[in-house]
Design a protein around this motif. Sequence first.
Motif, PDB file in Angstrom:
ATOM      1  N   TYR A   1       0.808  -1.214   0.000  1.00  0.00           N
ATOM      2  CA  TYR A   1       0.000   0.000   0.000  1.00  0.00           C
ATOM      3  C   TYR A   1       0.846   1.271   0.000  1.00  0.00           C
ATOM      4  O   TYR A   1       0.379   2.326  -0.434  1.00  0.00           O
ATOM      5  N   LYS A   2       2.081   1.179   0.445  1.00  0.00           N
ATOM      6  CA  LYS A   2       2.947   2.358   0.430  1.00  0.00           C
ATOM      7  C   LYS A   2       3.346   2.757  -0.988  1.00  0.00           C
ATOM      8  O   LYS A   2       3.735   3.889  -1.240  1.00  0.00           O
ATOM      9  N   LEU A  25       1.262   2.241  -3.709  1.00  0.00           N
ATOM     10  CA  LEU A  25       0.102   2.493  -4.554  1.00  0.00           C
ATOM     11  C   LEU A  25      -0.019   3.971  -4.916  1.00  0.00           C
ATOM     12  O   LEU A  25       0.281   4.853  -4.115  1.00  0.00           O
ATOM     13  N   THR A  35      -4.991   3.893  -4.268  1.00  0.00           N
ATOM     14  CA  THR A  35      -5.223   3.899  -2.818  1.00  0.00           C
ATOM     15  C   THR A  35      -6.682   4.203  -2.508  1.00  0.00           C
ATOM     16  O   THR A  35      -7.315   3.540  -1.673  1.00  0.00           O
ATOM     17  N   MET A  71      -8.899   1.213  -3.566  1.00  0.00           N
ATOM     18  CA  MET A  71      -8.840   0.091  -2.624  1.00  0.00           C
ATOM     19  C   MET A  71      -9.577   0.427  -1.326  1.00  0.00           C
ATOM     20  O   MET A  71     -10.214  -0.452  -0.728  1.00  0.00           O
ATOM     21  N   TYR A  73      -5.516  -5.668   3.596  1.00  0.00           N
ATOM     22  CA  TYR A  73      -5.662  -4.210   3.487  1.00  0.00           C
ATOM     23  C   TYR A  73      -4.611  -3.480   4.326  1.00  0.00           C
ATOM     24  O   TYR A  73      -4.418  -3.775   5.507  1.00  0.00           O
ATOM     25  N   ARG A  74      -3.943  -2.556   3.666  1.00  0.00           N
ATOM     26  CA  ARG A  74      -2.881  -1.725   4.261  1.00  0.00           C
ATOM     27  C   ARG A  74      -1.664  -2.532   4.715  1.00  0.00           C
ATOM     28  O   ARG A  74      -0.838  -2.037   5.484  1.00  0.00           O
ATOM     29  N   THR A 131       1.735  -5.070   3.556  1.00  0.00           N
ATOM     30  CA  THR A 131       2.605  -5.476   2.457  1.00  0.00           C
ATOM     31  C   THR A 131       2.503  -6.990   2.345  1.00  0.00           C
ATOM     32  O   THR A 131       2.871  -7.717   3.266  1.00  0.00           O
TER      33      THR A 131
END
Length: 199
Positions: free
Chosen positions: A123-124, A126, A131, A134, A160-161, A163
Motif C-alpha cells: 500500500y505504500k 500504490l 489507494t 482500494m 488491506y494496508r 505489504t
Amino acid sequence: MTRAVVVYRSEYGATQQYAQWLAVDLWCDVFDRRSIRLEDMQEYDTIIYGAPLRAGGKVLGCKFLRKEIEMLGDKNLILFTCGISDPEVGKNRRLIQDWLIKNLTDEVLAHIKVFHLRGAIDYKQLSGVHTIAMAMRKRTIARLDPAERTPEEQTILDTYRKTTNFVDRDAIRPMVKYVLQLSIRGIGPNAGASHLVDD
C-alpha cells in the motif's frame, strides 16, 4: 520448435517479475507492451501476454487483446493474469473466469489459453488513485455479511494496508510446460484454448 515472446504490462513489478522468469525458462524474448509494436510480434509463433488483474476484475491492457486479435489470431496466444486472489480456490477461479468473459470478446476467448498467478501488494507504493479505489472497495466489502463474502473479497480485507507478497517462481511451471509442449509436439494455434483458467 516454435518461437515465443513474452509481452507484459506491469504496475508495481509482480507481473514484470513473472514475465522475466518466463523469458529465462523459455529462452525467449521479453518486452514491455509499450516498447514493442504489433507488427514486430508477427515473427513469433507463440505470444504470451501478462497483465495485472485489478480488484474488481479489470485486466490491464485487455484492449490490446480485444482489438488486435485479428492480426494475432494465427498465433498460439497465452494470457497470464496477476492478482492477489488465490486461483487454487474454486470460487476464485470461477470469479476470474467471469471477469475474463466481461473483459474479453468471444473471439479472443476462443483463441487464448489463460493462467492466473498470484501477485503482491504494498500500500505504500500504490498511486493515489489506486489507494482511494482500494479504500472504497474495502469499505464496500466490510459492509457485507461475512458469510456472503467471496474468498477474493476476504483476501482484500485480510491484506488491506499490509505489504503482502504471493509472488512464487514455481507458479510459472504449468505455463512453461504448456509452451514447451506446443513447441515439442508442434501443436498449432488455439490448442487447449477452451480452458479459461488452468486447473
